[in-house]
Design a protein around this motif. Structure first.
Motif, PDB file in Angstrom:
ATOM      1  N   ALA D  54      -5.280   3.313   3.386  1.00 40.13           N
ATOM      2  CA  ALA D  54      -3.892   2.973   3.137  1.00 40.13           C
ATOM      3  C   ALA D  54      -3.263   2.397   4.390  1.00 40.13           C
ATOM      4  O   ALA D  54      -2.787   3.133   5.251  1.00 40.13           O
ATOM      5  CB  ALA D  54      -3.117   4.206   2.681  1.00 40.13           C
ATOM      6  N   PRO D  55      -3.298   1.100   4.533  1.00 36.79           N
ATOM      7  CA  PRO D  55      -2.724   0.490   5.734  1.00 36.79           C
ATOM      8  C   PRO D  55      -1.215   0.729   5.783  1.00 36.79           C
ATOM      9  O   PRO D  55      -0.569   0.796   4.734  1.00 36.79           O
ATOM     10  CB  PRO D  55      -3.059  -0.991   5.586  1.00 36.79           C
ATOM     11  CG  PRO D  55      -3.321  -1.193   4.155  1.00 36.79           C
ATOM     12  CD  PRO D  55      -3.839   0.102   3.609  1.00 36.79           C
ATOM     13  N   PRO D  56      -0.670   0.865   6.961  1.00 36.21           N
ATOM     14  CA  PRO D  56       0.754   1.169   7.079  1.00 36.21           C
ATOM     15  C   PRO D  56       1.629  -0.044   6.778  1.00 36.21           C
ATOM     16  O   PRO D  56       2.254  -0.612   7.680  1.00 36.21           O
ATOM     17  CB  PRO D  56       0.891   1.631   8.527  1.00 36.21           C
ATOM     18  CG  PRO D  56      -0.234   0.985   9.230  1.00 36.21           C
ATOM     19  CD  PRO D  56      -1.331   0.814   8.258  1.00 36.21           C
ATOM     20  N   GLU D  61      11.313  -0.204  -0.780  1.00 34.69           N
ATOM     21  CA  GLU D  61      11.191   0.570  -2.014  1.00 34.69           C
ATOM     22  C   GLU D  61      10.251   1.754  -1.829  1.00 34.69           C
ATOM     23  O   GLU D  61      10.524   2.847  -2.309  1.00 34.69           O
ATOM     24  CB  GLU D  61      10.667  -0.319  -3.153  1.00 34.69           C
ATOM     25  CG  GLU D  61      11.725  -1.229  -3.720  1.00 34.69           C
ATOM     26  CD  GLU D  61      11.424  -2.689  -3.424  1.00 34.69           C
ATOM     27  OE1 GLU D  61      10.403  -3.191  -3.925  1.00 34.69           O
ATOM     28  OE2 GLU D  61      12.197  -3.321  -2.672  1.00 34.69           O
ATOM     29  N   THR D  62       9.163   1.508  -1.103  1.00 36.40           N
ATOM     30  CA  THR D  62       8.199   2.597  -0.896  1.00 36.40           C
ATOM     31  C   THR D  62       8.862   3.742  -0.166  1.00 36.40           C
ATOM     32  O   THR D  62       8.628   4.905  -0.467  1.00 36.40           O
ATOM     33  CB  THR D  62       7.013   2.095  -0.048  1.00 36.40           C
ATOM     34  OG1 THR D  62       6.921   0.693  -0.206  1.00 36.40           O
ATOM     35  CG2 THR D  62       5.737   2.769  -0.476  1.00 36.40           C
ATOM     36  N   ALA D  70       7.832  12.636   5.926  1.00 34.81           N
ATOM     37  CA  ALA D  70       6.601  13.414   5.918  1.00 34.81           C
ATOM     38  C   ALA D  70       5.700  12.985   4.759  1.00 34.81           C
ATOM     39  O   ALA D  70       4.476  12.880   4.908  1.00 34.81           O
ATOM     40  CB  ALA D  70       6.932  14.897   5.813  1.00 34.81           C
ATOM     41  N   ALA D  71       6.333  12.694   3.649  1.00 35.82           N
ATOM     42  CA  ALA D  71       5.542  12.247   2.509  1.00 35.82           C
ATOM     43  C   ALA D  71       4.886  10.913   2.785  1.00 35.82           C
ATOM     44  O   ALA D  71       3.721  10.671   2.428  1.00 35.82           O
ATOM     45  CB  ALA D  71       6.441  12.150   1.275  1.00 35.82           C
ATOM     46  N   ARG D  75       0.722   9.782   3.191  1.00 36.35           N
ATOM     47  CA  ARG D  75       0.034   8.791   2.378  1.00 36.35           C
ATOM     48  C   ARG D  75      -0.552   7.634   3.200  1.00 36.35           C
ATOM     49  O   ARG D  75      -1.610   7.125   2.893  1.00 36.35           O
ATOM     50  CB  ARG D  75       0.997   8.244   1.330  1.00 36.35           C
ATOM     51  CG  ARG D  75       0.248   7.485   0.264  1.00 36.35           C
ATOM     52  CD  ARG D  75       1.144   6.991  -0.847  1.00 36.35           C
ATOM     53  NE  ARG D  75       2.228   7.892  -1.217  1.00 36.35           N
ATOM     54  CZ  ARG D  75       3.414   7.443  -1.637  1.00 36.35           C
ATOM     55  NH1 ARG D  75       3.640   6.136  -1.702  1.00 36.35           N
ATOM     56  NH2 ARG D  75       4.351   8.290  -1.973  1.00 36.35           N
ATOM     57  N   TYR D  76       0.174   7.234   4.229  1.00 36.05           N
ATOM     58  CA  TYR D  76      -0.244   6.039   4.956  1.00 36.05           C
ATOM     59  C   TYR D  76      -0.934   6.388   6.268  1.00 36.05           C
ATOM     60  O   TYR D  76      -0.727   7.472   6.820  1.00 36.05           O
ATOM     61  CB  TYR D  76       0.958   5.139   5.252  1.00 36.05           C
ATOM     62  CG  TYR D  76       1.510   4.513   4.007  1.00 36.05           C
ATOM     63  CD1 TYR D  76       0.878   3.400   3.444  1.00 36.05           C
ATOM     64  CD2 TYR D  76       2.624   5.035   3.390  1.00 36.05           C
ATOM     65  CE1 TYR D  76       1.369   2.834   2.298  1.00 36.05           C
ATOM     66  CE2 TYR D  76       3.125   4.477   2.237  1.00 36.05           C
ATOM     67  CZ  TYR D  76       2.498   3.377   1.690  1.00 36.05           C
ATOM     68  OH  TYR D  76       2.981   2.821   0.546  1.00 36.05           O
TER      69      TYR D  76
END
Lengths: 842, 150, 532, 168
Positions: D54-56, D61-62, D70-71, D75-76
């Motif tokens: 998962a590239p940053p 929107e994300t 933290a979420a 993920r990234y």
């Protein structure tokens, strides 16, 4: 406090303390004795310090009667000090304090008590005569001004030394005398002898000076004050745990400065100085600095056995050694120098004792020595000036051609030999008396040691000075081809020596009037309480007087037996001298330094890299020994690696090994590329496309670069084949293993412990809203940490400039042409003439 | 034979690579790419020219631009950072937004800075490549003691 | 009037801007380009000195200052931080480079000038300044690299064989050092989750010993290698004698001192407890550095080689001061650091003066070999005097700055009860004296052995080349004579350097809370400001 | 475990790099430094949290969708080490390029390709103390000797005599 039995009162007795309050408390502290505060002491020092460059700027060699002007500042200070004799004798001291670095305890505290005044008078008094003499000695020499600069700087430092009431300020002036005397000794810097003598003097005195500094700092820290009067008044300082060490260090300082055994060897070498400087340094000032320091500290520490035995043994041995050596030398100045060593030993010996005899003997010896040794040195300079040499073997019959000088020397010699009624006689009487004292008290060992040493040394001194007097002035024919008289010295040239001699020879006659004015305050400072002296020249046929007579007689015998004595002394092996030991030590030091440096710096780059890397690896390993392996909670933060990742890992490893094993350069470069590629893939797998792209492109560019360069650079010759490869390989493998562990540990540490959370989420959250880009990495690079990137592109630009400069630098043929041109231009200068060893006399 | 082939590659690939570089640069702020990568791609494009045409011809083509490229790049980057000082902070982003064909385009000092980065990267890489190629094309001064070991 | 905190970035931005600007003219005719670059470099050095002087004045008035680049709040963006220690270093380096400039104008050969000597001066200055003022560990690495790269270029400029050989060693060994720094910064992020030095200081206190020790070890090796401390000093003596004398003089005042500064900055801030527990290690390193350096100097045959080894030896004294920095003593905590700072400043002044003097001799006589020189005192009295005073200052004789430094360090180590190192320092002081005497006597005393090659301008006698030495020597004497103001100044600097709470408060007051969680509560004022 | 694997890989790369750097020959030096660079980059990569794939790349929107930082972080991939590594890669490229250029220059100057320790024994400026026997082993390089000799003039040939000089 001090044990002082009432003496039988032959030559000295005590008066009641003048100030009733001082009977039980140390009277030298400012609380009890009166003090006067002003800036006059600082003014005196300033006058001397300012005169130094002033006299230089005046270009004295151009004016004929400069001696009067040059002597003026010193004479003025002497005069002022003379006026202080009465108040100081009454216990009224000048005290001044100026901040310098109070945080460090360093302040310019000056205090004119009896001892300081006594030494100060000798310093400036003799200094006045020397300054006057210098004008004649250097008549017409353009370097005269520079000599005055150094002379006055030295005089001021010396005066500051004796006046200062702060240990650190004293040290500052102490070093000042070392430095100025270094420059004075090497005044004729073209001569190897002068330069070598100066260096030896500076090194020895600096070594002692540093020990002294350490000792003073220890004492000061222990006492909580760096003030000398404060230190002396500190209760219990003598019994503190640190005192023996501090005292030992201070002894080192004092003994090196005052040429005590085994540090006496620098003194004769220092005779390469111009005569006025030698006369000044070695009769009245520099060498007395150590003595002065011991005298200063005497009231506080004289009870200690360490103090007593060190001073007793060092002093008596130095005394014997100096007087015995003196007779050996045919250079007038060297002879006098060793006689000086003997007197210095005598002074140290006297300071070991705690009796008023010893104090009085000390004080009288100091002044007597200054008053006969300075004229003797000055006369040696005049002889040198007039005859072109001062070697006794080439001199004879000067008494006829230089009668005034001969009279001066004869008078001074009488004082040195201790013939009544000179001050030298008085000094010797007192010395013997203080040696007799322990004998009377039943301390046989101490007494016989002191008495015997004093007698023996006095006897050899008589022999030495008679030798000088006879050979130079009164015998008919020289041993070797005689020197011819160049020109007669003017009266002004001889006058300073004559004046000092007369003072020394006849001073004893006025001892009754002088003693309580001049000697008593100094003795009081030594004793720690006011003292009244009753010195007399004549006190009957005591054992001491009989010894004196015997000394004169036996001394004459020594003089008569001088030739075999000289032969005997010269036949002693050189290995016994401390100069030899010193030279060996310095040589060994150089050799050791050379060897260790060769070993360190001569190594190829590989071991140097190893050491750097190994130090890091060791530190990391050390850190890991302090962690319990149970605390590895974060290791399983991510699940097992997938097959792809394992494959990548293996591929990278394969690439790395292939890089090592590659037979050709190209394959090695390609193997490195493989590693780079797997790293790229690694980045890709773990969500770093930017990194992967950059890595890939850099890899490509790097390979092109390497190929371009190593296509052209000649391959390495096979140097490894041959000796000792197995050991080397093992050490390399060991290093590799260490660094492998290092890398492993360094990555692992991240997972052993994490303190606090990462700041990264902030970037993820805010890069779009604030940084206006959704590629967080790019936003970090160009915005949040754009400053880093700025530095980074600067590095790139610099690398480009550097590479460009390297390629554009002049090529080999051009360099070669230039070198050849430079050679041709230089011609003769290319072959430096080997340094010749000059033997310099002044 | 190979030379013609390379010339052809140069003609076609170099412009494409340069275009890719510009593309990577422009999208860099939002998607993988950016000044470094773009600069490296552009450098690769120029290297291709060097390989195909030789350093002299490359110098003829890009010459006047290459020498001051480092200076220009650094200047652009510093200027971009200094513009931010107007807002009270070194490197403070200043943006201009405008609409083109319904898309919101934003241009800002970070992108200007990125441009500087790109120029420096190109300048650095090309300096090395060009100089080394030049050196490689001339024979080494003395080959006498070149050793034959592989 | 309070200036905007943006001025904090000027010591970096100014030289960089002028340096970049002077690179714009690469296609101009070489002579005109060089003339322009000379002017720009002079301008830059002068302006930098003015800025540094102003910053020193400012920080003395107002206390430490911090500034967030780009207004990103503290642990996230890059901080620059200025306290008295930083300002002193900025001023010293600014002064040295400014004083070296006229010497360079006079003596640098046209070839080196054409290859970019003058812009490189600016870049070196930028790197050093950047390393001084940064408050971010990774940024420190970046500026180390800038400094290093600029020094690589200056070192090898001209490309003579000796330069290249020394250069390779210099580059490779220094790369090992910066590798450790990079790893140290990386691990700091990995374990503490942050790179901001104030934030690190807060979190490091909670880190377990192992983490502290690993980071401290890596940083010690990195900075130690840069400072030429004991086991990692090899690069210095193999390279410092090779470049143009001006470059050596500049390096001696700047490069190793940046390493020492970083140690002074980082150790009291990050590892106050390690300074106590690692005291034996630090003092051993200090002692060995001193001894090896001075013994190395004994065996050297040329002026600059000898002086290079003395650089190493003197670094040992500074490390000794660091070793007792936080030892309790009658002088108070931090006094050791204060004296180490004083010694650092003293060393910068004196060493540069010596290298300039020696360099002038070398340039003029065509050789720096001691066995070929001699008797120059008569033809160059002023130069000889300056050299003598500087040499004695280095050996620590009063009344120079060297004495104050030596005395103070001796007192503070004795007071801290560290007798062995104090004894070693005293012994090394003696060896330094011996070595300096040897240097002085072989150059200036004795019979002249070599006449200068014909056609060489005599830089030793030119006003442009003696004035810098004269100023440096005068400053050294001034510090020695007016010691108390200087002591007060370095005490201020040291007390700020060991004041961790003050550092953190200045950077961002909200960091002081012991945060294990993300400091996301700190929202940026940037979002409002950057809105345009 | 992935972390362990990474640590292992970094360790092995360091080991190989060290071995190469310690070898004689400048190509090996450069290659060893290259391996070091890779090792360090991977080590830096390991300081962040490893997230697969998962590239940053995060737009507005994300961020909103994720709710909290933290979420997002869960993920990234961690973007900061990436930025640091990028900087480090580029810097080390600059350094490597410069070293390569130094080697190139040295080759052009001296015509020999020894390692600094050995070359110094020949050119003998970086290293006054190296053994002089090596000079004998390289008779082919004689045509560069006048240059080398020039450099030799600067330093001493006879260590013993230098000790004497030092004493003087």
């Amino acid at each position: 406090m001090l044990q002082r039995a009432p003496s039988k009162g032959l030559s000295a007795s005590f008066a009641l303390p003048k100030f009733s309050s001082s009977a039980h408390s140390p009277p030298l502290t400012e609380n009890t004795s009166q003090t006067r505060k002003n800036t006059v002491l600082a003014l005196c020092l300033t006058v001397l310090f300012v005169s130094a460059p002033l006299l230089w700027l005046l270009k004295p060699h151009r004016s004929f009667s400069f001696g009067w002007w040059a002597a003026l500042p010193a004479a003025a200070v002497t005069l002022w000090q003379t006026l202080q004799l009465i108040p100081v004798g009454q216990g009224i001291f000048w005290v001044e304090r100026y901040g310098w670095a109070p945080t460090l305890g360093l302040e310019l505290a000056l205090r004119l008590d009896g001892l300081a005044l006594f030494f100060g008078l000798i310093i400036t008094g003799v200094g006045t005569c020397i300054a006057f003499y210098t004008a004649h000695y250097f008549a017409g020499d353009p370097r005269q001004g520079f000599f005055y600069l150094l002379l006055y700087a030295f005089m001021a430092s010396m005066l500051g030394l004796v006046w200062s009431d702060n240990l650190l300020a004293l040290f500052v002036f102490w070093e000042g005398t070392s430095l100025t005397s270094y420059l004075l000794i090497a005044f004729k810097s073209e001569y190897k002898a002068a330069v070598d003598g100066a260096r030896r003097a500076l090194i020895v005195t600096t070594a002692g000076g540093l020990a002294l500094l350490a000792g003073l700092v220890l004492l000061g820290l222990e006492a909580g004050t760096f003030s000398i009067s404060g230190l002396l008044a500190t209760p219990g300082i003598a019994t503190a745990a640190v005192t023996p060490i501090a005292l030992t260090l201070i002894f080192l300082g004092a003994f090196t400065k005052s040429a005590q055994f085994p540090f006496q060897f620098w003194l004769p070498g220092a005779m390469a100085a111009p005569t006025p400087a030698s006369a000044y340094l070695h009769s009245a000032t520099m060498v007395k600095a150590g003595i002065f320091l011991l005298a200063r500290l005497h009231p506080a520490f004289s009870e200690l056995p360490l103090w007593f035995w060190t001073l007793l043994l060092t002093g008596s041995f130095t005394m014997l050694l100096g007087s015995l050596s003196a007779i050996r030398y045919t250079d007038m100045k060297a002879l006098l120098a060793y006689a000086t060593v003997a007197v210095l030993g005598m002074l140290v010996l006297l300071l070991a004792f705690d009796s008023t005899y010893a104090y009085a003997a000390f004080v009288v010896t100091v002044i007597a020595h200054a008053l006969y040794k300075a004229p003797l040195f000055l006369s040696a300079g005049i002889v040198d000036h007039a005859m072109g040499t001062r070697d006794l073997r080439k001199l004879a019959g000067l008494g006829r051609s230089l009668p005034l000088l001969a009279a001066t020397v004869a008078l001074a010699a009488l004082s040195m030999a201790g013939v009544p009624p000179t001050l030298g006689y008085l000094a010797k009487e007192l010395l013997l008396e203080s040696g007799m004292k322990p004998l009377e008290q039943g301390q046989w060992l101490v007494g016989s040691l002191a008495y015997g040493a004093a007698t023996l040394s006095a006897l050899f001194m008589v022999g030495a000075i008679l030798t000088l007097l006879w050979e130079a002035f009164f015998r008919r024919h020289p041993e070797e081809e005689g020197a011819r008289l160049h020109h007669l010295p003017s009266f002004g040239f001889v006058a300073p020596a004559l004046l000092l001699t007369l003072l020394g020879a006849l001073g004893a006659l006025a001892v009754d009037s002088v003693q309580n004015l001049l000697f008593a305050p100094a003795v009081a400072a030594l004793a720690g309480e006011p003292v009244e002296l009753h010195l007399k020249l004549w006190h009957g046929f005591t054992p001491v007087f009989l010894t004196s007579l015997a000394i004169l007689g036996l001394g004459t015998a020594v003089f008569l037996a001088r030739s075999p004595l000289r032969r005997l002394l010269n036949s002693l092996p050189a290995q016994l001298t401390s100069l030899f030991v010193y030279d060996q030590l310095v040589n060994a030091l150089y050799r050791f330094a050379y060897r260790i440096t060769t070993w360190i710096q001569g190594s190829p780059m590989a071991p140097q890299i190893s050491v750097t890397l190994l130090s890091a690896a060791l530190l990391v390993a050390y850190a890991f020994t302090h962690s319990s392996l149970a605390s590895l909670p974060l290791l399983d933060s991510l699940e097992m690696p997938s097959l792809t990742e394992w494959l990548l890992c293996v591929l990278a490893l394969f690439g790395a090994l292939a890089t090592i094993r590659a037979r050709s350069r190209l394959s090695a470069i390609i193997a490195l590329g493989v590693v780079g590629l797997t790293v790229t893939l690694f980045f890709l797998v773990f969500g770093a496309p930017d990194l992967a792209l950059t890595q890939l492109l850099i890899e490509v560019l790097g390979i092109i670069l390497l190929v371009l360069v190593f296509f052209r650079v000649r391959p390495d010759p096979d140097l490894d084949s041959g000796q000792g490869t197995s050991w080397r390989t093992i050490s390399k493998l060991g290093m590799a293993a260490a660094m492998g562990f290092f890398g492993f540990a360094v990555v692992l540490i991240n997972h052993i412990s994490q303190v606090g959370e990462s700041i990264s989420p902030y970037f993820l959250e805010n890069s779009y809203s604030i940084g206006r880009g959704s590629n967080v990495v790019n936003v970090i690079l160009v915005d949040i940490r754009g400053y880093d990137t700025l530095g980074e592109i600067t590095v790139l630009a610099l690398a480009a400039l550097g590479g460009y400069a390297l390629l554009r630098s002049p090529q080999l043929p051009l360099l070669r042409r230039r070198i050849q041109m430079a050679r041709r231009q230089n011609g003769a200068a290319d072959q430096p003439t080997p340094p010749k060893t000059e033997t310099g006399h002044d | 034979m190979t030379e013609i082939y390379l010339r052809l590659v140069d003609r076609i690939l170099t412009p494409i690579l340069l275009l890719i570089a510009i593309f990577l640069f422009l999208r860099g702020h939002d998607l993988p790419g950016g000044g470094f990568i773009a600069g490296l791609v552009a450098a690769a494009a120029i290297e291709l020219t060097i390989l195909a045409l030789g350093s002299a011809a490359t110098r003829d083509r890009y010459g006047p631009w290459l020498a001051p490229l480092l200076g220009i790049g650094l200047m652009v980057a510093v200027t971009a950072a200094l513009i931010g000082m107007a807002g009270g902070g070194f490197f403070l982003g200043r943006w201009i937004q405008f609409e083109v064909a319904g898309e919101t385009l934003k241009l800002g000092t970070p992108q200007l800075f990125d441009l500087g980065v790109m120029l420096v990267v190109v300048g650095m890489a090309v300096t090395y490549l060009l100089r080394l190629s030049e050196a490689a094309e001339t024979p080494p001064p003395s080959t006498k003691h070149r050793e034959t070991r592989p | 009037m309070t200036p905007h905190p943006t001025v904090l970035i000027l010591p970096v931005a100014l030289p960089l801007f002028l340096g970049a600007f002077s690179l714009l003219f690469q296609s101009m005719a070489p002579d005109r380009r060089v003339a322009l670059q000379r002017i720009l470099a002079g301008l830059g050095l002068f302006a930098n000195m003015a800025v540094a002087g102003f910053l020193l004045f400012w920080v003395l008035q107002r206390g430490p200052q911090a500034f967030q680049l780009g207004l990103w709040p503290a642990p996230f963006g890059i901080t620059v931080y200025l306290d008295t220690l930083t300002a002193l270093m900025l001023a010293m380096v600014g002064l040295l480079s400014l004083l070296i400039y006229p010497f360079a104008l006079e003596t640098i050969d046209p070839e080196r000038a054409r290859l970019g000597f003058f812009p490189m001066l600016l870049f070196l200055l930028m790197g050093a300044n950047g390393a001084f003022i940064t408050g971010d560990l990774f940024n420190l690495y970046v500026f180390y690299e800038v400094l290093l790269m600029a020094s690589f270029v200056l070192l090898t400029l001209g490309g003579t064989p000796s330069q290249i050989n020394g250069g390779i060693r210099y580059v490779v060994l220094n790369l090992m050092g910066s590798m450790m720094l990079l790893l140290g910064a990386g691990i700091t992020y990995g374990t503490l989750g942050t790179l901001n030095m104030a934030h690190i200081a807060v979190r490091m206190a909670e880190a377990p010993y192992t983490v502290q020790a690993v980071i401290a070890g890596l940083l010690l090796v990195a900075f130690g290698a840069k400072a030429a401390a004991f086991p990692a000093f090899f690069w210095l003596p193999s390279s410092y004698h090779t470049p143009h004398p001006v470059v050596t003089a500049l390096f001696s005042g700047v490069l190793t001192k940046v390493g020492v500064y970083s140690l002074f900055r980082v150790f009291p801030l990050f590892f106050p407890t390690l300074l106590a527990t690692w005291q034996p290690l630090l003092l051993t390193v200090a002692g060995l550095t001193m001894v090896i350096g001075v013994l190395g100097a004994f065996a050297q045959p040329t002026i600059r080689r000898l002086l290079s080894f003395h650089i190493i030896s003197q670094i040992g004294y500074m490390l000794m001061g660091l070793g007792v920095a936080l030892s309790p003593s009658t002088y108070g905590v931090g006094f050791g650091l204060a004296l180490a700072i004083l010694f650092l400043i003293h060393n910068q002044l004196v060493k540069t003066a010596l290298l300039l003097g020696g360099g002038a001799v070398e340039l003029e006589m065509g050789t720096g070999k001691l066995s070929e020189l001699g008797g120059l005192v008569h033809s160059r009295p002023l130069q000889a005097t300056l050299f003598l005073v500087a040499a004695f200052a280095l050996a620590g004789f009063p009344p120079t700055s060297g004495f104050i430094g030596k005395l103070g360090l001796l007192e503070v180590t004795f007071a801290a009860g560290q007798w062995p190192i104090a004894a070693v320092s005293v012994f090394v002081s003696l060896l330094t004296t011996m070595s300096m005497i040897r240097l002085w006597q072989s150059i200036f005393w004795g019979k002249p052995r070599l006449s200068p090659p014909p056609g060489v301008r005599a830089p030793g006698r030119a006003l442009w080349t003696t004035t810098p030495s004269a100023i440096l020597v005068a400053l050294s004497l001034a510090i020695g004579v007016a010691a108390q103001p200087m002591l007060t100044l370095v005490q201020t600097a040291a007390s700020q350097a060991i004041d961790r709470a003050g550092y953190v408060r200045t950077v961002n007051p909200e960091l002081t809370e012991q945060d294990r969680s993300l400091p996301l509560g700190i929202q940026s004022q940037r979002s409002e400001k950057a809105g345009g | 475990m992935t972390a362990l694997m990474l640590a292992l890989l970094v360790g092995l790369l360091f080991a190989c790099g060290t071995y190469l750097v310690l070898q004689r020959g400048q190509i090996k030096l450069v290659l060893g430094l290259g391996l070091f660079t890779h090792a360090i980059n991977l080590a830096l990569f390991g300081t962040g949290r490893l997230t697969r794939g998962a590239p940053p790349l995060v737009d507005g929107e994300t961020v909103k969708a994720a709710g909290s930082a933290a979420a997002l972080f869960a993920r990234y991939a961690d973007p900061l080490p990436q930025a640091l590594i990028l900087t480090a890669i580029v810097i080390s490229f600059g350094m490597t390029a410069f070293i390569v250029m130094l080697i190139f220059r040295r080759d052009a100057l001296t015509g020999s390709d020894l390692l600094p320790g050995e070359l110094a024994a020949v050119v003998n400026t970086a290293d006054p103390f190296a053994k002089f026997t090596l000079r004998m082993q390289l008779p082919e390089a004689a045509d560069d000797y006048d240059l080398l000799q020039y450099e030799l003039d600067e330093v001493y040939d006879y260590p013993e005599r230098e000790v004497e000089n030092a004493r003087e």
